[in-house]
Write a protein that holds these residues in place. Structure first.
Motif, PDB file in Angstrom:
ATOM      1  N   LEU A  76       0.852  -1.193   0.000  1.00 17.69           N
ATOM      2  CA  LEU A  76       0.000   0.000   0.000  1.00 17.69           C
ATOM      3  C   LEU A  76       0.889   1.246   0.000  1.00 17.69           C
ATOM      4  N   PHE A  77       0.895   1.925  -1.128  1.00 15.94           N
ATOM      5  CA  PHE A  77       1.639   3.179  -1.256  1.00 15.94           C
ATOM      6  C   PHE A  77       0.698   4.330  -0.907  1.00 15.94           C
ATOM      7  N   TRP A  78       1.241   5.477  -0.572  1.00 20.57           N
ATOM      8  CA  TRP A  78       0.383   6.590  -0.143  1.00 20.57           C
ATOM      9  C   TRP A  78       1.127   7.905  -0.255  1.00 20.57           C
ATOM     10  N   GLU A  79       0.386   8.974  -0.199  1.00 21.26           N
ATOM     11  CA  GLU A  79       0.925  10.335  -0.078  1.00 21.26           C
ATOM     12  C   GLU A  79      -0.081  11.182   0.686  1.00 21.26           C
ATOM     13  N   ASN A  80       0.398  12.002   1.596  1.00 23.31           N
ATOM     14  CA  ASN A  80      -0.427  13.007   2.282  1.00 23.31           C
ATOM     15  C   ASN A  80      -1.570  12.469   3.147  1.00 23.31           C
ATOM     16  N   ASN A  81      -1.399  11.321   3.736  1.00 27.13           N
ATOM     17  CA  ASN A  81      -2.448  10.817   4.628  1.00 27.13           C
ATOM     18  C   ASN A  81      -1.875   9.751   5.559  1.00 27.13           C
ATOM     19  N   GLN A  82      -0.727  10.051   6.152  1.00 32.62           N
ATOM     20  CA  GLN A  82      -0.022   9.026   6.916  1.00 32.62           C
ATOM     21  C   GLN A  82      -0.836   8.435   8.066  1.00 32.62           C
ATOM     22  N   LEU A  83      -1.580   9.264   8.799  1.00 30.50           N
ATOM     23  CA  LEU A  83      -2.298   8.728   9.961  1.00 30.50           C
ATOM     24  C   LEU A  83      -3.446   7.836   9.524  1.00 30.50           C
ATOM     25  N   LEU A  84      -4.135   8.255   8.456  1.00 29.18           N
ATOM     26  CA  LEU A  84      -5.223   7.437   7.908  1.00 29.18           C
ATOM     27  C   LEU A  84      -4.677   6.090   7.428  1.00 29.18           C
ATOM     28  N   VAL A  85      -3.583   6.155   6.695  1.00 26.88           N
ATOM     29  CA  VAL A  85      -3.004   4.938   6.139  1.00 26.88           C
ATOM     30  C   VAL A  85      -2.510   4.019   7.264  1.00 26.88           C
ATOM     31  N   ASN A  86      -1.991   4.606   8.340  1.00 27.06           N
ATOM     32  CA  ASN A  86      -1.550   3.789   9.473  1.00 27.06           C
ATOM     33  C   ASN A  86      -2.714   3.018  10.072  1.00 27.06           C
ATOM     34  N   SER A  87      -3.861   3.671  10.241  1.00 28.69           N
ATOM     35  CA  SER A  87      -4.960   2.916  10.845  1.00 28.69           C
ATOM     36  C   SER A  87      -5.560   1.936   9.844  1.00 28.69           C
ATOM     37  N   PHE A  88      -5.542   2.290   8.570  1.00 28.73           N
ATOM     38  CA  PHE A  88      -6.099   1.378   7.546  1.00 28.73           C
ATOM     39  C   PHE A  88      -5.235   0.112   7.422  1.00 28.73           C
ATOM     40  N   SER A  89      -3.918   0.270   7.412  1.00 23.19           N
ATOM     41  CA  SER A  89      -3.053  -0.910   7.229  1.00 23.19           C
ATOM     42  C   SER A  89      -3.052  -1.784   8.483  1.00 23.19           C
ATOM     43  N   ASP A  90      -3.295  -1.166   9.662  1.00 20.45           N
ATOM     44  CA  ASP A  90      -3.383  -1.901  10.923  1.00 20.45           C
ATOM     45  C   ASP A  90      -2.128  -2.731  11.183  1.00 20.45           C
ATOM     46  N   ARG A  91      -0.996  -2.085  11.143  1.00 16.78           N
ATOM     47  CA  ARG A  91       0.296  -2.711  11.427  1.00 16.78           C
ATOM     48  C   ARG A  91       0.483  -4.024  10.701  1.00 16.78           C
ATOM     49  N   ALA A  92       0.259  -3.986   9.409  1.00 20.58           N
ATOM     50  CA  ALA A  92       0.483  -5.136   8.529  1.00 20.58           C
ATOM     51  C   ALA A  92      -0.595  -6.213   8.623  1.00 20.58           C
ATOM     52  N   ARG A  94      -3.806  -5.739   7.761  1.00 19.26           N
ATOM     53  CA  ARG A  94      -4.672  -5.616   6.581  1.00 19.26           C
ATOM     54  C   ARG A  94      -3.829  -5.388   5.334  1.00 19.26           C
ATOM     55  N   TYR A  95      -2.948  -4.405   5.386  1.00 21.69           N
ATOM     56  CA  TYR A  95      -2.006  -4.122   4.293  1.00 21.69           C
ATOM     57  C   TYR A  95      -0.642  -3.911   4.920  1.00 21.69           C
ATOM     58  N   MET A  96       0.410  -3.998   4.087  1.00 21.77           N
ATOM     59  CA  MET A  96       1.750  -3.765   4.602  1.00 21.77           C
ATOM     60  C   MET A  96       2.370  -2.549   3.919  1.00 21.77           C
ATOM     61  N   THR A  97       2.181  -1.374   4.547  1.00 24.81           N
ATOM     62  CA  THR A  97       2.810  -0.166   4.009  1.00 24.81           C
ATOM     63  C   THR A  97       4.316  -0.258   4.287  1.00 24.81           C
ATOM     64  N   LEU A  98       5.064   0.674   3.716  1.00 26.70           N
ATOM     65  CA  LEU A  98       6.499   0.712   4.000  1.00 26.70           C
ATOM     66  C   LEU A  98       6.748   0.810   5.507  1.00 26.70           C
ATOM     67  N   GLY A  99       5.923   1.606   6.209  1.00 23.28           N
ATOM     68  CA  GLY A  99       6.088   1.757   7.658  1.00 23.28           C
ATOM     69  C   GLY A  99       5.759   0.493   8.440  1.00 23.28           C
ATOM     70  N   ASP A 100       5.134  -0.490   7.787  1.00 28.40           N
ATOM     71  CA  ASP A 100       4.808  -1.765   8.428  1.00 28.40           C
ATOM     72  C   ASP A 100       5.813  -2.856   8.077  1.00 28.40           C
ATOM     73  N   THR A 101       6.856  -2.508   7.312  1.00 27.14           N
ATOM     74  CA  THR A 101       7.945  -3.472   7.093  1.00 27.14           C
ATOM     75  C   THR A 101       8.943  -3.283   8.227  1.00 27.14           C
TER      76      THR A 101
END
Ligand code: ENP
Length: 266
Positions: A76-92, A94-101
């Motif tokens: 899951l890539f993203w721009e300009n919505n870090q807090l939303l993306v953090n809750s959506f990915s749910d620490r890997a 649901r999805y694994m953003t770069l911040g969840d690796t």
């Protein structure tokens, strides 16, 4: 000396602690990693060097040691919505953003820089991107982005903010410059774009318009199968947790009438 914030206090304890938290609790599927060795590889990339002359390649050993598989269909890539993306990915979960690796988790929200002719960290100040492009934090995230993109596969997702000033897709940015060019065409079956506006925010960009159109065209020209959805409902539900009374948050009345009326009291 520099205009940016200095190194985060207790950086070593935080990073090593995060590494253990990640491999033991957050995502034990990555297997055994040597967290002290990771820390050494991390600081050796930038200590005792000119803080304005750090390149992504300086972090090569750190990324080699911390690399682990990114599950197919989970990027899951993203721009300009870090807090939303953090809750959506749910620490890997649901999805694994770069911040969840492991490698993204290690440095997320932290700051660091060294000093020339000293093995210490600079806790007073660090160079901003405006002062010098080749600072240690940006070099780290460039390498992180390239590594993450290279290892993404299957259906790849992108969550953009349709209310962002200047457009949902920054045409110069980490996603545009260090992620798209490193995606592996033969490993990726589809790119799914979600453009979600802030609940109260303006609708600046949407699928097929402005910078989102530029992104769709760019990805199609690279040979990707691209889909785009505005205000993707599962993400809207998350936004609505904080804005339950907003008109955009009324659940559509497709549930059976009895369910809508609520429990029968008798
Ligand atoms: P911003 O400016 O919204 O947020 C930057 C904050 O997110 C910083 O606290 C940074 O930690 C942390 N962060 C997490 N992942 C990244 C990252 N990946 N990155 C830079 N910072 C990151 O984010 P950007 O600059 O628009 O970057 C979003 C990009 O991250 C997207 O391309 C997305 O796909 C990618 P710190 O240590 O700087 O305080 C790449 C660059 O995941």
């Amino acid at each position: 000396k520099w205009k940016g914030e200095g190194t985060t206090q207790n950086l070593e304890s935080i990073s090593i602690g995060r590494c253990y938290d990640y491999i033991r609790v957050v995502n034990p599927a990555v297997g055994e990693k040597n967290c002290s060795e990771l820390w050494e590889a991390f600081i050796n990339a930038f200590i005792n060097k000119d803080p304005c002359n750090i390149l992504p390649q300086d972090f090569e050993l750190f990324f080699k040691l911390s690399l682990h598989p990114i599950p197919a269909d989970k990027s899951l890539f993203w721009e300009n919505n870090q807090l939303l993306v953090n809750s959506f990915s749910d620490r890997a979960r649901r999805y694994m953003t770069l911040g969840d690796t492991l490698f993204g988790f290690f440095g997320d929200f932290l700051n660091w820089c060294g000093k020339e002719n000293s093995t210490g960290l600079d806790y007073e100040s660090c160079p901003t991107a405006a002062e010098c492009e080749n600072n240690a934090v940006d070099a780290f995230w460039r390498m992180a982005s390239m590594t993450y993109a290279q290892h993404s596969s299957g259906v790849v997702h992108v969550l953009l903010n349709g209310s962002a000033e200047g457009g949902a897709y920054p045409v110069r940015g980490f996603f545009a410059d260090y992620e798209i060019p490193y995606l592996q065409r033969d490993k990726i079956s589809q790119i799914v774009i979600w453009v979600v506006d802030d609940i109260e925010g303006p609708n600046i960009d949407s699928c097929g318009y402005n910078t989102v159109q530029i992104l769709e065209d760019r990805l199609k020209a690279l040979g990707y199968d691209v889909t785009c959805t505005d205000n993707y409902e599962p993400v809207m539900f998350l936004l609505c947790l904080d804005n339950p009374d907003h008109s955009k948050c009324t659940l559509s009345s497709s549930a059976p009438a009895a369910a809508q009326r609520g429990p029968i009291s008798s």
